[in-house]
Design a protein around this motif. Structure first.
Motif, PDB file in Angstrom:
ATOM      1  N   GLU A 205     -10.030  -2.449  -9.325  1.00 52.15           N
ATOM      2  CA  GLU A 205     -10.010  -0.884 -10.193  1.00 52.15           C
ATOM      3  C   GLU A 205     -10.941  -0.842  -8.857  1.00 52.15           C
ATOM      4  N   ARG A 206     -11.701  -1.601  -7.567  1.00 50.59           N
ATOM      5  CA  ARG A 206     -12.337  -0.840  -6.574  1.00 50.59           C
ATOM      6  C   ARG A 206     -11.264  -0.920  -5.641  1.00 50.59           C
ATOM      7  N   ASP A 207     -10.552  -1.790  -5.126  1.00 53.34           N
ATOM      8  CA  ASP A 207      -9.205  -1.624  -4.572  1.00 53.34           C
ATOM      9  C   ASP A 207      -8.553  -0.571  -4.424  1.00 53.34           C
ATOM     10  N   GLY A 208      -8.571  -0.038  -5.558  1.00 54.08           N
ATOM     11  CA  GLY A 208      -7.786   1.110  -6.064  1.00 54.08           C
ATOM     12  C   GLY A 208      -6.370   0.778  -6.411  1.00 54.08           C
ATOM     13  N   LEU A 209      -6.201  -0.876  -6.489  1.00 51.13           N
ATOM     14  CA  LEU A 209      -4.247  -0.842  -7.022  1.00 51.13           C
ATOM     15  C   LEU A 209      -3.990  -0.589  -8.188  1.00 51.13           C
TER      16      LEU A 209
END
Length: 347
Positions: A205-209
């Motif tokens: 989620e943080r990485d945007g994956l």
């Protein structure tokens, strides 16, 4: 052990989700053979786990070249059980394997070169006694090999008939975009990504994956949805003898601090209020909103498979439940895959 006859009702309750934009559907719960399928587990136990999984509608079985211990033994055991119990059922199964981690000595025994990936795939097929796997993954991004070479090897695996589909694992959002573009240009689309993901580890989620995969139309299979057993009832009273945290394997006992165990008990209270076990709620949370195609579980006994599959009976969450989960799932202090997540984010 008696001759296995699969349940006539095996497809009645399982939920199957389309994997990205492909035509392949995967069960909402898949079985991984990372643990408990090596030489340290009795063969009859492995057979019982696989039988139970298939009887519950789990059609997807996930392996890798290095699964064991020793490396390769999980594929060998799985191949043996296919012959013993699942003869004539291959077309009802999705079988995956991967290559990327250390498998043999010398400069060609790991990472992402064409030589390593295709040699490893041939070895995996030989161990399992198969002509092809359904999905072949690049298990990890190789910073020293051109991504065009790694993806080109996946393309060759598919075009040669040794695999039906191509996938990647633990690539961050930027590298995923690049890999998907290369595979699309080659005409062999990437249909699936396998990242670690659970309520204690939300790097995707943080990485945007997670959003990237949705945008690109790539399916996803989340491994460690139970945080290596932390999100089960096993550690609610502390660290029991014989548990994974005492075996020096993948779960560091330092992760199970008094603070962590207190929060796990709070999460268990949320699960009980939902009418679920903690494991069921953890799997349901990963699968919520269909952002993840399938949750990849492991099991040391058949009853654990039954418990995990029970998650699909309630995949909806209220706002209040999600708020409580966010409060007690203190990922900054209990992130089992912090190092891997950081590397994935920097790759």
């Amino acid at each position: 052990m008696e001759t296995y006859v699969p349940s006539d009702t095996r497809y009645d309750k399982m939920v199957y989700r389309r994997c990205g934009k492909s035509g392949l559907k995967l069960p909402a719960v898949s079985l991984g053979l990372w643990h408990n399928f090596g030489g340290d587990t009795a063969h009859d136990t492995k057979r019982a786990i696989l039988r139970q999984a298939f009887d519950l509608g789990i059609t997807h079985f996930d392996l890798a070249n290095n699964y064991g211990p020793p490396a390769g033994s999980a594929e060998f055991a799985f191949g043996s059980i296919l012959k013993e119990d699942f003869h004539g059922l291959r077309d009802e199964m999705v079988i995956s394997t991967k290559a990327g981690y250390h498998m043999w000595n010398g400069p060609y025994g790991e990472w992402g070169s064409r030589k390593y990936l295709l040699s490893s795939l041939d070895q995996s097929l030989d161990r399992m006694g198969l002509d092809y796997v359904d999905i072949f993954y690049s298990h990890r991004f190789d910073p020293d090999t051109p991504l065009e070479e790694t993806m080109g090897a996946l393309d060759t695996a598919v075009r040669s008939g040794r695999a039906l589909y191509a996938g990647i694992s633990s690539y961050n959002a930027d590298r995923t975009r690049e890999a998907v573009r290369i595979l699309n240009d080659l005409g062999t689309p990437c249909i699936i990504h396998q990242p670690s993901y659970n309520m204690l580890n939300r790097w995707v989620e943080r990485d945007g994956l997670k959003d990237t995969l949705k945008e690109l139309g790539v399916g996803s299979i989340a491994f460690t949805p139970l945080a290596q057993g932390m999100l089960t009832g096993k550690y609610l009273g502390g660290i029991p003898d014989g548990s994974r945290a005492t075996q020096g394997k993948s779960l560091n006992p330092n992760m199970l601090s008094d603070h962590a165990i207190k929060n796990l008990n709070k999460l268990n209270e949320v699960a009980e209020a939902r009418g679920q076990t903690l494991a069921q709620m953890a799997i349901a949370w990963v699968l919520r909103g269909e952002g993840i195609t399938t949750a990849l579980i492991g099991a040391s006994k058949p009853s654990q498979v039954v418990d995990c599959v029970g998650a699909i009976s309630n995949l909806e969450f209220t706002k209040d439940e999600l708020k409580l989960i966010d409060e007690y799932a203190d990922e900054e202090k209990i992130n089992l895959w912090a190092q891997s997540s950081e590397k994935a984010g920097e790759a």
